[in-house]
Write an enzyme that holds these catalytic residues in place. Structure first.
Site, mmCIF file in Angstrom:
data_model
loop_
_atom_site.group_PDB
_atom_site.id
_atom_site.type_symbol
_atom_site.label_atom_id
_atom_site.label_comp_id
_atom_site.label_asym_id
_atom_site.label_seq_id
_atom_site.Cartn_x
_atom_site.Cartn_y
_atom_site.Cartn_z
ATOM 1 N N GLY A 12 -47.813 52.515 68.029
ATOM 2 C CA GLY A 12 -48.055 52.847 69.427
ATOM 3 C C GLY A 12 -49.295 52.161 69.967
ATOM 4 O O GLY A 12 -50.019 52.727 70.784
ATOM 5 N N ALA A 13 -49.513 50.925 69.531
ATOM 6 C CA ALA A 13 -50.781 50.244 69.835
ATOM 7 C C ALA A 13 -50.652 49.166 70.901
ATOM 8 O O ALA A 13 -51.556 48.358 71.077
ATOM 9 C CB ALA A 13 -51.362 49.632 68.556
ATOM 10 N N VAL A 61 -40.744 54.258 65.936
ATOM 11 C CA VAL A 61 -41.162 55.058 64.776
ATOM 12 C C VAL A 61 -40.199 56.195 64.466
ATOM 13 O O VAL A 61 -40.235 56.760 63.377
ATOM 14 C CB VAL A 61 -42.591 55.615 64.953
ATOM 15 N N ASN A 87 -50.207 56.627 65.212
ATOM 16 C CA ASN A 87 -50.706 57.019 66.527
ATOM 17 C C ASN A 87 -49.594 57.218 67.550
ATOM 18 O O ASN A 87 -49.777 57.952 68.519
ATOM 19 C CB ASN A 87 -51.678 55.942 67.033
ATOM 20 N N TYR A 151 -44.851 69.442 72.299
ATOM 21 C CA TYR A 151 -45.966 68.577 71.887
ATOM 22 C C TYR A 151 -46.894 69.315 70.920
ATOM 23 O O TYR A 151 -47.306 68.777 69.890
ATOM 24 C CB TYR A 151 -46.727 68.140 73.138
ATOM 25 N N ALA A 153 -46.141 71.856 68.983
ATOM 26 C CA ALA A 153 -45.442 72.050 67.717
ATOM 27 C C ALA A 153 -45.466 70.783 66.879
ATOM 28 O O ALA A 153 -45.700 70.820 65.659
ATOM 29 C CB ALA A 153 -44.002 72.487 67.974
ATOM 30 N N LYS A 155 -47.632 68.249 67.086
ATOM 31 C CA LYS A 155 -48.989 67.893 66.665
ATOM 32 C C LYS A 155 -49.530 68.872 65.614
ATOM 33 O O LYS A 155 -50.322 68.480 64.755
ATOM 34 C CB LYS A 155 -49.915 67.833 67.880
ATOM 35 N N ILE A 184 -58.847 61.926 76.853
ATOM 36 C CA ILE A 184 -59.235 60.534 76.719
ATOM 37 C C ILE A 184 -58.637 59.711 77.867
ATOM 38 O O ILE A 184 -57.483 59.919 78.259
ATOM 39 C CB ILE A 184 -58.745 59.947 75.376
#
Length: 247
Positions: A12-13, A61, A87, A151, A153, A155, A184
């Site tokens: 995810g970069a 992924v 990520n 989300y 759950a 994480k 962020i």
């Protein structure tokens, strides 16, 4: 140059947080494979312009074969794999009583199962050479958050998965840690500046004791540390990078 000649994958970069992580690893001397669902030529070019070494590999992924091919490409191209940063993630927010099964499953497939695939494939290789760093990106939302049942759950699952991987792999010289970013500045969060004339953004910043949103490089700094020899005795940890927002 703490990571000179190390080889890293960052999923995810292609942009945002993942790109910030990849840039930091490259600055520290690592050769970085940027994995994303679409070609990330701009991200690679940005790193190369700053003197770093990077290439990209198109991978979803949530597809196990894609992740297997990603690790194979990395080892075939650079001769090894030292650092795996899982990520890649998405969010599809909604209150639980309104959430569609499709939005639930999509987030679980990418955020949790995708992290499982990345962790598993990296471990297969790292266990053979008795060395490696796995760094999984969770979120402060793993503790629970309004409108983010899927989300949160996923994480939270990342935290449990990583701690288990750490216990299973410690005797093999492999460390496995979790980073939980707070609020962020990314393409996704910056959209909040357009909501109610910036009121939504201001509301989020008010929840941060330090008073401002973090930047991708803040997370990248922690990733680089955990990937370095300086963190060789740190494993199974959950590290918050959120200006005090995550308690």
């Amino acid at each position: 140059m703490r990571l000179k000649d190390k080889v890293a994958i960052v999923t995810g970069a292609g942009r945002g947080l993942g790109l910030g992580i990849a840039e930091k690893l490259a600055k520290e001397g690592a050769k970085v494979v940027i994995a994303d669902v679409s070609p990330a030529a701009d991200a690679v070019e940005k790193i190369q312009k700053n003197g770093g070494c990077a290439s990209f590999f198109v991978a979803n992924v949530a597809n196990q074969e894609d992740v297997q091919n990603l690790v194979k490409y990395t080892v075939d191209t650079y001769g090894t794999l030292d650092i795996m940063v899982n990520n890649a993630g998405i969010n599809r927010d909604g209150m639980l009583h309104k959430m569609s099964v499709e939005n639930w499953q999509m987030v679980i497939d990418i955020d949790l199962t995708g992290t499982f695939y990345g962790t598993q494939e990296a471990l297969k290789y790292m266990r053979e050479k008795n060395e490696g760093r796995i760094i999984n990106i969770s979120s402060g939302s793993w503790l629970g958050n309004l409108g983010q049942g899927n989300y949160a759950a996923a994480k939270a699952g990342v935290v449990g998965l990583t701690k288990t991987a750490a216990r299973e792999s410690a005797r093999k010289g492999i460390t496995c840690n979790v980073i939980c970013p707070g609020f962020i500045e990314t393409d996704m969060t910056l959209k909040l500046k357009e909501v109610n004339d910036g009121a939504a953004w201001a509301s989020m910043e008010q929840r941060i004791p330090m008073g401002y949103a973090g930047k991708p490089e803040d997370v990248g700094n922690m990733v680089a540390f955990l990937a370095s020899d300086e963190a060789s005795y740190i494993t199974a940890e959950v590290v918050n990078v959120g200006g005090g927002m995550i308690v």
